[in-house]
Write an enzyme that holds these catalytic residues in place. Structure first.
Site, PDB file in Angstrom:
ATOM      1  CD  GLU A  74      -1.775  -2.577   0.656  1.00 57.20           C
ATOM      2  OE1 GLU A  74      -0.551  -2.702   1.865  1.00 57.20           O
ATOM      3  OE2 GLU A  74      -2.379  -3.383   0.929  1.00 57.20           O
ATOM      4  CG  HIS A  85     -11.641  -8.039   5.954  1.00 56.46           C
ATOM      5  ND1 HIS A  85     -11.047  -8.274   6.930  1.00 56.46           N
ATOM      6  CD2 HIS A  85     -11.223  -7.968   4.520  1.00 56.46           C
ATOM      7  CE1 HIS A  85     -10.200  -8.968   6.333  1.00 56.46           C
ATOM      8  NE2 HIS A  85      -9.553  -9.283   4.889  1.00 56.46           N
TER       9      HIS A  85
HETATM   10  C1  TPP Z   1      -1.674  -5.330   3.825  1.00 56.03           C
HETATM   11  C2  TPP Z   1      -2.794  -6.446   2.875  1.00 56.03           C
HETATM   12  N1  TPP Z   1      -2.763  -5.854   1.801  1.00 56.03           N
HETATM   13  C3  TPP Z   1      -4.079  -6.779   1.440  1.00 56.03           C
HETATM   14  C4  TPP Z   1      -4.204  -7.533   1.545  1.00 56.03           C
HETATM   15  C5  TPP Z   1      -5.923  -7.846   1.475  1.00 56.03           C
HETATM   16  N2  TPP Z   1      -5.138  -9.778   1.041  1.00 56.03           N
HETATM   17  C6  TPP Z   1      -5.816 -10.931   1.682  1.00 56.03           C
HETATM   18  S1  TPP Z   1      -5.088 -11.884   1.725  1.00 56.03           S
HETATM   19  C7  TPP Z   1      -4.088 -11.239   0.101  1.00 56.03           C
HETATM   20  C8  TPP Z   1      -3.341 -12.309  -0.980  1.00 56.03           C
HETATM   21  C9  TPP Z   1      -2.489 -13.321  -0.180  1.00 56.03           C
HETATM   22  O1  TPP Z   1      -1.490 -13.987  -0.896  1.00 56.03           O
HETATM   23  P1  TPP Z   1      -0.528 -14.749  -0.211  1.00 56.03           P
HETATM   24  O2  TPP Z   1       0.076 -13.656   0.067  1.00 56.03           O
HETATM   25  O3  TPP Z   1      -0.021 -15.044  -1.650  1.00 56.03           O
HETATM   26  O4  TPP Z   1      -1.087 -15.716   0.278  1.00 56.03           O
HETATM   27  P2  TPP Z   1      -1.806 -16.704   0.143  1.00 56.03           P
HETATM   28  O5  TPP Z   1      -3.070 -16.379  -0.110  1.00 56.03           O
HETATM   29  O6  TPP Z   1      -1.401 -17.213  -1.056  1.00 56.03           O
HETATM   30  O7  TPP Z   1      -2.130 -18.013   0.672  1.00 56.03           O
HETATM   31  C10 TPP Z   1      -4.353 -10.395  -0.311  1.00 56.03           C
HETATM   32  C11 TPP Z   1      -4.294  -9.516  -1.445  1.00 56.03           C
HETATM   33  C12 TPP Z   1      -4.341  -7.571   3.065  1.00 56.03           C
HETATM   34  N3  TPP Z   1      -4.435  -8.645   3.417  1.00 56.03           N
HETATM   35  N4  TPP Z   1      -3.561  -7.339   3.708  1.00 56.03           N
END
Ligand code: TPP
Ligand code: MG
Lengths: 325, 355
Positions: A60, A127
């Site tokens: 962000e 959320h």
């Molecule tokens: C700081 C932040 N920005 C955005 C999000 C929204 N978000 C939740 S999970 C996710 C994807 C996470 O991907 P990854 O780290 O690869 O974990 P995976 O879901 O593949 O286990 C996002 C963008 C968040 N939780 N925290």
């Protein structure tokens, strides 16, 4: 006659601005092929290309900072926060760098940061947030929070055209729950800094914004049947506040109830109550009161969330109390 | 359980292959049990989700059970090691002692859930059992776990911390600050990077310019390891090396586990952005199927052993569901307590006292 949801209105507004002005581009997580977590930018990348609809890493601070840099260079970036709760990850660069840019360095930073805020959706503490108070307390920003589809469209377009950084808080509870006829071809621009009278009334003014506008209107219907005529002011812009609209309505009704979904302490309602005290004291027939969320992080369980957040019934009771004062 | 220790003579099968990684036969069965429990519990949650009994979203770790289970298994629970999981690490919480009923209650927001209905899914903790729950804001648990490890060192305890991070979450500033701090302080922290190909809809190629996440270890001056995340024994062995290094004062290790997210980001996500063949290819590398075959072919378990473990899992989950399915949600007023130690209760808003 096609009806447009609140969410579609945001999408349409964004699309029109992307079409109108090639300086407009977007940055955000999953906003490309996927169209964003809530599909606000559905189809945008196919239409405008990956150069203008830029999918970012989960970062962000980088999103907001990069938007600021491009804005200095003449672009008009629109940043999507996947949930507005993650705006806090970019808090430093937004409040320190972006918000002070014009004042300290005469730098133009016309960026928009938008994303889903708000509760009533069982989203739990991360959320569901309503973070407006932190940013309303930051000189150098503008903050808007539409309650209707018309304003969702009109404010996103106005925010993009504004020469200062604008935070645009969408309410995810409203995304698909409200719709409105918006004639195609009508250029809808909602002026930033102007409130709207959502309902006219004589005995009491409710000042509110975003999802609680609808709860206040529901309350006003109930109160109307009891002979209490309620005026509802939908602020639309939270910074700068439309003080004149608030003052005019309160001087007319002599009673003011401020309603918001955010927690009470340090919230915007306190600021509005102070404003009314300063400018309407002689007109008041009752103390200004607030209906806001309880001062706790927003919990997940329906029984807890419903308890913590203000409900229509709370507004009705508070308004009755004030009308009888 | 040190490597080189002889396998238990009572349970070893005459013609069995040598057991790797210094594990004993019962431990091999345990690994199977935790993976199966993870998968079956999530499948039960899908049922409950479809019946709208799960209140919020539901996140799956289908195909990633080996990475969560194998890595957590490398910690030493008798020493008080602590891990901090992410949403797809249910398996690691179970290994550390979280129970199916706790997870079920969390998802259904029951009054008796570990967070009393305040938080979702596996966002809960028990430092005694050795797990510290995450918040949604990705990356934050890395600096927090650095602090947990700092406390180990300040008290001269030989405990180890472990924190999970996704390919997407590694892009956050919090991750960078946390790992760098832990590296400089040479803290006993193992960072498990789950390379499952995607962060929501974003493929890793748009998340980072390196080909493998382990390459980042060099930039922080920490040890790097990589393993096949769908091979539970490889995960265990690799993580165990990192845990041993941390315990011996060797500092941080970044362990990249290569795996694949076979489901969407959450149950609502239909994965339209993923080629079907890709999912199918990874289905063929299913960690539980692979491990079951290996157990049977190596003579480390009989079909009857596997059946018994499956039956145990089904029974435990069914009993847990039966106990908690109809439990009440929390009493509304409980929402007000515990924001601060003093005052212990937040104020009831004035409008709630009106007639
Ligand atoms: C700081 C932040 N920005 C955005 C999000 C929204 N978000 C939740 S999970 C996710 C994807 C996470 O991907 P990854 O780290 O690869 O974990 P995976 O879901 O593949 O286990 C996002 C963008 C968040 N939780 N925290
Ligand atoms: Mg991932």
């Amino acid at each position: 006659m096609s009806e447009v949801t609140y969410l579609e209105a945001i999408r349409d507004g964004l699309r029109e601005e992307l079409e109108r002005d090639e300086r407009v581009f977007m940055l955000g997580e999953d906003i490309g092929g996927y169209g964003g977590a809530f599909k606000v930018t559905d189809g945008f990348q196919a239409r405008f290309g990956a150069e203008r609809i830029i999918e970012t890493p989960i970062a962000e601070t980088a999103i907001i900072g990069a938007a600021a840099g491009a804005a200095h260079m003449g672009f008009r970036p629109v940043c999507e926060m996947q949930f507005i709760d993650f705006l806090s990850c970019g808090y430093s660069i937004l409040t320190n760098y972006v918000a002070t840019a014009r004042y300290r360095a005469d730098l133009k930073t016309p960026i928009v940061i938008r994303g889903p805020s708000g509760g009533y959706v069982r989203g739990g503490p991360f959320h569901s947030q309503n973070p407006e108070a932190s940013y309303v307390h930051t000189p150098g920003l503008k903050v808007v929070a539409p309650a209707t589809a018309r304003d969702a469209k009109g404010l996103i377009k106005a925010a993009i055209r504004d020469d200062d950084p604008v935070l645009y808080f969408e309410h995810k509870y409203l995304y698909r729950r409200i719709k409105e006829h918006l004639p195609a071809g009508e250029e809808i621009l909602t002026p930033i800094g102007k409130a709207r009278t959502a309902r006219e009334g004589k005995h009491l003014t409710i000042i509110t914004y975003s999802a609680t506008v609808w709860k206040s209107l529901e309350a006003a219907d109930i109160l109307d049947r009891e002979g209490v005529s309620v005026e509802v002011i939908d602020l639309r812009t939270l910074l700068p506040l439309d003080a004149d609209a608030i003052v005019a309505s309160v001087r007319k009704t002599s009673r003011a109830l401020v309603v918001h979904e955010d927690t009470r302490t340090g919230g915007l309602a306190g600021e509005i109550a102070a404003l009314i005290n300063e400018r309407c004291f002689e007109w008041l027939d009752a103390p200004v009161r607030r209906v806001c969320a309880h001062d706790v992080p927003l919990p997940y369980a329906p029984t807890l969330e419903d308890f913590v957040l203000p409900q229509t019934d709370d507004i009705v009771k508070a308004a009755r109390w004030m009308a009888a004062y | 359980m040190r490597s080189g220790e002889p396998t238990d003579p009572v349970t070893a099968t005459p013609n069995a292959a040598a057991i790797p990684a210094g594990l004993r036969r019962e431990q091999l069965h345990e690994l199977y049990y935790w993976m199966r429990l993870t998968r079956s519990l999530e499948e039960k949650l899908v049922n409950l989700y479809r019946q709208t009994k799960v209140i919020g979203g539901l996140f799956r770790s289908l195909g990633q059970e080996a990475d969560a289970v194998g890595s957590a298994f490398a910690l030493d629970r008798s020493k008080g090691d602590i891990l901090s999981p992410l949403i797809r690490n249910l398996g690691s919480m179970l290994v550390q002692g979280a129970t199916p009923i706790e997870v079920l209650r969390q998802y259904m927001a029951k009054a008796q859930s570990p967070t009393r209905g305040r938080e979702l899914n596996i966002h809960f903790n028990d430092l005694e059992r050795g797990f510290l729950g995450q918040i949604s804001h990705l990356g934050d648990m890395v600096p927090v776990m650095a602090g947990v490890c700092l406390s180990f060192r300040m008290r001269k305890q030989d405990r180890v911390g472990m924190v999970y991070i996704g390919d997407g979450a590694m892009s956050t500033g919090a991750f960078h600050e946390g790992i760098n701090f832990a590296a400089v302080q040479k803290l006993p922290l193992v960072i498990i990077c789950e390379n499952n190909g995607y962060a929501y809809s974003t493929p890793m190629s748009r998340q980072t310019a390196v080909q493998f996440l382990v390459e980042k270890a060099a930039g922080y001056g920490v040890a790097g390891e990589q393993a096949d995340g769908n091979d539970v024994l490889a995960v265990y062995e690799t993580t165990k090396r990192a845990v041993d290094r941390a315990r011996a004062g060797g500092g941080v290790t970044l362990v990249e586990l290569i795996t694949y997210r076979r489901k969407g980001h959450a149950e609502h996500d239909n994965q339209s952005y993923v080629p079907k063949e890709e999912i199918e290819a990874w289905e063929a590398r299913d960690p539980i199927d692979r491990y079951t075959r290996r157990l049977l072919e190596s003579g480390w378990a009989t079909a009857a052993d596997v059946d018994a473990l499956d039956a145990r899992v089904t029974d435990e989950i069914d009993r847990a569901v039966a106990i908690c399915e109809h439990e009440p949600l929390p009493e509304p007023l409980t929402a007000l307590d515990g924001v601060l130690a003093d005052p212990p209760t937040a104020e009831l808003e004035w409008y709630r006292r009106l007639p």
